[in-house]
Design an enzyme around this catalytic site. Structure first.
Site, PDB file in Angstrom:
ATOM      1  N   GLY A   1      15.861  51.558  93.506  1.00 36.96           N
ATOM      2  CA  GLY A   1      15.779  53.149  94.097  1.00 36.96           C
ATOM      3  C   GLY A   1      14.824  53.015  95.670  1.00 36.96           C
ATOM      4  O   GLY A   1      15.072  53.638  96.173  1.00 36.96           O
TER       5      GLY A   1
ATOM      6  N   ASP B   1      10.363  59.552  99.039  1.00 37.18           N
ATOM      7  CA  ASP B   1       9.367  58.683 100.077  1.00 37.18           C
ATOM      8  C   ASP B   1      10.822  58.362 101.313  1.00 37.18           C
ATOM      9  O   ASP B   1      10.480  57.312 101.839  1.00 37.18           O
ATOM     10  CB  ASP B   1      10.676  57.544  98.995  1.00 37.18           C
ATOM     11  CG  ASP B   1       9.701  56.753  97.470  1.00 37.18           C
ATOM     12  OD1 ASP B   1       8.010  57.099  97.841  1.00 37.18           O
ATOM     13  OD2 ASP B   1      10.535  56.715  96.475  1.00 37.18           O
TER      14      ASP B   1
ATOM     15  N   TYR C   1       2.963  46.936  99.183  1.00 36.92           N
ATOM     16  CA  TYR C   1       1.275  48.319 100.306  1.00 36.92           C
ATOM     17  C   TYR C   1       0.309  47.462  99.246  1.00 36.92           C
ATOM     18  O   TYR C   1      -0.902  47.335  99.316  1.00 36.92           O
ATOM     19  CB  TYR C   1       1.382  49.832  99.610  1.00 36.92           C
ATOM     20  CG  TYR C   1       1.686  50.093  98.223  1.00 36.92           C
ATOM     21  CD1 TYR C   1       3.008  50.858  97.508  1.00 36.92           C
ATOM     22  CD2 TYR C   1       0.740  50.271  97.144  1.00 36.92           C
ATOM     23  CE1 TYR C   1       2.741  50.988  96.585  1.00 36.92           C
ATOM     24  CE2 TYR C   1       0.457  50.542  95.848  1.00 36.92           C
ATOM     25  CZ  TYR C   1       1.917  51.029  95.555  1.00 36.92           C
ATOM     26  OH  TYR C   1       2.051  51.594  94.007  1.00 36.92           O
TER      27      TYR C   1
ATOM     28  N   SER D   1      -1.554  53.445  89.491  1.00 37.23           N
ATOM     29  CA  SER D   1      -1.172  53.984  90.800  1.00 37.23           C
ATOM     30  C   SER D   1      -2.006  54.750  91.919  1.00 37.23           C
ATOM     31  O   SER D   1      -3.546  55.014  91.166  1.00 37.23           O
ATOM     32  CB  SER D   1      -1.076  55.300  89.902  1.00 37.23           C
ATOM     33  OG  SER D   1      -0.153  56.248  90.838  1.00 37.23           O
TER      34      SER D   1
ATOM     35  N   SER E   1      -1.158  57.614  93.573  1.00 35.53           N
ATOM     36  CA  SER E   1      -1.730  58.225  93.571  1.00 35.53           C
ATOM     37  C   SER E   1      -3.013  59.727  93.559  1.00 35.53           C
ATOM     38  O   SER E   1      -3.030  60.606  94.468  1.00 35.53           O
ATOM     39  CB  SER E   1      -0.472  59.226  92.732  1.00 35.53           C
ATOM     40  OG  SER E   1       0.682  58.272  93.189  1.00 35.53           O
TER      41      SER E   1
ATOM     42  N   ALA F   1      18.216  46.378  96.771  1.00 34.51           N
ATOM     43  CA  ALA F   1      19.534  47.281  96.621  1.00 34.51           C
ATOM     44  C   ALA F   1      18.559  48.577  94.702  1.00 34.51           C
ATOM     45  O   ALA F   1      19.634  48.930  94.413  1.00 34.51           O
ATOM     46  CB  ALA F   1      20.832  46.572  95.923  1.00 34.51           C
TER      47      ALA F   1
ATOM     48  N   LYS G   1      12.220  58.801  87.675  1.00 34.35           N
ATOM     49  CA  LYS G   1      12.575  59.519  88.710  1.00 34.35           C
ATOM     50  C   LYS G   1      14.633  59.445  88.751  1.00 34.35           C
ATOM     51  O   LYS G   1      14.775  60.886  89.928  1.00 34.35           O
ATOM     52  CB  LYS G   1      12.559  58.161  89.835  1.00 34.35           C
ATOM     53  CG  LYS G   1      10.984  57.823  90.135  1.00 34.35           C
ATOM     54  CD  LYS G   1      11.253  56.679  90.819  1.00 34.35           C
ATOM     55  CE  LYS G   1      10.300  57.685  92.090  1.00 34.35           C
ATOM     56  NZ  LYS G   1       9.733  56.407  93.012  1.00 34.35           N
TER      57      LYS G   1
HETATM   58  P1  ATR Z   1      12.853  50.044  92.965  1.00 33.21           P
HETATM   59  O1  ATR Z   1      12.952  51.424  92.894  1.00 33.21           O
HETATM   60  O2  ATR Z   1      11.243  49.869  92.932  1.00 33.21           O
HETATM   61  O3  ATR Z   1      13.430  49.578  94.414  1.00 33.21           O
HETATM   62  P2  ATR Z   1      14.739  48.550  91.138  1.00 33.21           P
HETATM   63  O4  ATR Z   1      15.583  49.803  90.904  1.00 33.21           O
HETATM   64  O5  ATR Z   1      14.390  48.011  90.073  1.00 33.21           O
HETATM   65  O6  ATR Z   1      12.885  49.733  91.616  1.00 33.21           O
HETATM   66  O7  ATR Z   1      14.853  47.614  92.384  1.00 33.21           O
HETATM   67  C1  ATR Z   1      14.417  46.316  92.040  1.00 33.21           C
HETATM   68  C2  ATR Z   1      15.016  45.183  93.455  1.00 33.21           C
HETATM   69  O8  ATR Z   1      14.100  44.592  93.703  1.00 33.21           O
HETATM   70  C3  ATR Z   1      16.281  44.712  92.886  1.00 33.21           C
HETATM   71  O9  ATR Z   1      16.838  44.719  94.228  1.00 33.21           O
HETATM   72  C4  ATR Z   1      16.162  43.671  92.836  1.00 33.21           C
HETATM   73  O10 ATR Z   1      17.227  42.695  92.366  1.00 33.21           O
HETATM   74  P3  ATR Z   1      18.392  42.874  91.606  1.00 33.21           P
HETATM   75  O11 ATR Z   1      19.394  43.669  91.897  1.00 33.21           O
HETATM   76  O12 ATR Z   1      18.162  41.251  91.644  1.00 33.21           O
HETATM   77  O13 ATR Z   1      17.150  43.035  89.868  1.00 33.21           O
HETATM   78  C5  ATR Z   1      14.342  43.114  93.516  1.00 33.21           C
HETATM   79  N1  ATR Z   1      13.471  42.306  93.167  1.00 33.21           N
HETATM   80  C6  ATR Z   1      12.808  42.055  91.584  1.00 33.21           C
HETATM   81  N2  ATR Z   1      12.546  40.790  92.013  1.00 33.21           N
HETATM   82  C7  ATR Z   1      12.884  40.554  92.192  1.00 33.21           C
HETATM   83  C8  ATR Z   1      12.581  39.031  92.460  1.00 33.21           C
HETATM   84  N3  ATR Z   1      12.025  38.045  92.669  1.00 33.21           N
HETATM   85  N4  ATR Z   1      13.255  38.149  93.789  1.00 33.21           N
HETATM   86  C9  ATR Z   1      14.342  38.637  94.068  1.00 33.21           C
HETATM   87  N5  ATR Z   1      14.744  40.190  94.450  1.00 33.21           N
HETATM   88  C10 ATR Z   1      14.128  40.811  93.066  1.00 33.21           C
END
Ligand code: ATR
Length: 290
Positions: free
Chosen positions: A136, A109, A234, A22, A24, A134, A73
Site C-alpha cells: 500500500g 499518504d 518513521y 499509533s 496519530s 510493492a 484500508k
Molecule cells: P504497506 O501497506 O505498509 O505497504 P504491505 O502491503 O503489507 O504494507 O507491504 C509491505 C511491503 O514490504 C511489501 O512490498 C513486502 O514485500 P513482499 O511483497 O515480498 O511481501 C515488503 N517487505 C516486508 N518485509 C520485508 C522484508 N523483511 N524484506 C523485504 N521486503 C519486505
C-alpha cells in the site's frame, strides 16, 4: 482538575485491528491543544466483522471523521458513499470525512509523499526513481510520483517480484505511465541500477523499531553523492538505511515529515484548519525519543 470536554466537543478517531501503537492520537490531540480547538481524537479497535456496524455507529453518533489503518484500508472502500480520485486509484483509504451523513474516503499518504518530495521537484523531473516495496505504501508513492513529479522511469524493486509486476501493470493501465521496470530484491546487479537512480524510496517496513539494525539495502556502494534517499519508516527517525546513505553523501528524508504531512492533510479535511506542522514535528520527534 478542569473538564475540557463539553457537549459541543467534536469526536475524531482511528479505526484498525489490532490498534498497535499509533502516533496519530498524539499528533491530532496536541494540534487541538495548540490551536485551542474543542476536538478529541480517540483510537477504536474494530475487527473486520464489526466494520459495518462501527461505521453505522459513527454516523449515528455524529463522529466528524476518522483515520483508517490495517486491516481496513482497502475493505472499507465498499462501505463509503464516495472516494477521492487519489484514494480510488491507490485503492486504499486512510482518512474518512463524515460530510453530513455521507462518508467520503481520502488517501492522505499521497499528500504526505508529495510534501516530502516537493522541495526536490526539479531534480526528480526527467530522472529515474527506484521504489522498494510493492504494498500500500508503494502504491501511494507511485501515484504521487506519476501525478506530481514527472520521473523519466520508475523501477519497482520487491522481495516478491510478482507483486512488483502487478503494480506495474496496474499503474500502466490506470495512469497511462509506461516507463516501469520491475526487479526482485536484491541481486547484486541492482547496485548499478540504484546508483543511476536520482531518488531511492524505501516503501517497506524493513528497519522499523524494534528491528532497527535491518536495512533493505545494506551496501554503501548503492548510494551516491547528491542522490535523494527517502525512507518511509518513521521510527527510528534515522534508520540504518538513511545512516548508510548519508555516509555516502546522499540527501536523506525520513518518514517523520511524511507522517506529519499525511496527518496534517487529514486534520485540514476534518477541520478546515492548518495544522501547526513545525511545532508538531518537533514535539513528535521528542515524544518518539522518550
Ligand atoms: P504497506 O501497506 O505498509 O505497504 P504491505 O502491503 O503489507 O504494507 O507491504 C509491505 C511491503 O514490504 C511489501 O512490498 C513486502 O514485500 P513482499 O511483497 O515480498 O511481501 C515488503 N517487505 C516486508 N518485509 C520485508 C522484508 N523483511 N524484506 C523485504 N521486503 C519486505
Amino acid at each position: 482538575m478542569e473538564n475540557t470536554f463539553h457537549q459541543n466537543t467534536q469526536i475524531l478517531g482511528l479505526i484498525g485491528h489490532p490498534i498497535k501503537q499509533s502516533y496519530s492520537p498524539f499528533i491530532q490531540n496536541v494540534s487541538f491543544t495548540l490551536l485551542d480547538m474543542d476536538y478529541i481524537y480517540l483510537p477504536f479497535d474494530v475487527p473486520q466483522s464489526n466494520l459495518r456496524n462501527a461505521l453505522k455507529g459513527m454516523l449515528a453518533l455524529g463522529i466528524k471523521g476518522f483515520n483508517v489503518t490495517i486491516p481496513h484500508k482497502e475493505s472499507l472502500v465498499s462501505f463509503l458513499s464516495t472516494v477521492s480520485e487519489e484514494a480510488g486509484i491507490v485503492g486504499s483509504v486512510n482518512t474518512v470525512v463524515n460530510d453530513m451523513g455521507r462518508l467520503i474516503g481520502y488517501n492522505t499518504d499521497v499528500h504526505g509523499v508529495y510534501e516530502t518530495l516537493a522541495p526536490y521537484k526539479d531534480e526528480i523531473a526527467g530522472n529515474e526513481v527506484s521504489v522498494i516495496g510493492a504494498g500500500g505504501a508503494a502504491r501511494a508513492v507511485i501515484y504521487s510520483l506519476i501525478r506530481h513529479f514527472k520521473p523519466s522511469s520508475i523501477n519497482i524493486i520487491n522481495r516478491t517480484e510478482q507483486r512488483a509486476e502487478s503494480l506495474k501493470n496496474y499503474f500502466s493501465t490506470k495512469m497511462k505511465f509506461g516507463n516501469f521496470r520491475t526487479f526482485e530484491l536484491f541481486p547484486p546487479d541492482l547496485i548499478s541500477l540504484l546508483q543511476s537512480s536520482k531518488v531511492i524510496i524505501n516503501a517497506t517496513s524493513v528497519g522499523m523499531f524494534p528491528d532497527i539494525e535491518d536495512s533493505v539495502i545494506n551496501l554503501p556502494s548503492a548510494f551516491t553523492k547528491g542522490q535523494i534517499v527517502f525512507d518511509m519508516v518513521y521510527n527510528p527517525p534515522k534508520t540504518t538505511l538513511l545512516k548508510i546513505a548519508e555516509a555516502e553523501g546522499a540527501i536523506i528524508l525520513n518518514g517523520i515529515n511524511m507522517l506529519v504531512h499525511q496527518a496534517a492533510k487529514a486534520f485540514e479535511l476534518w477541520t478546515n484548519k492548518q495544522m501547526p506542522i513545525d511545532e508538531i514535528r518537533n514535539s513528535l520527534i521528542q515524544y518518539i525519543a522518550e
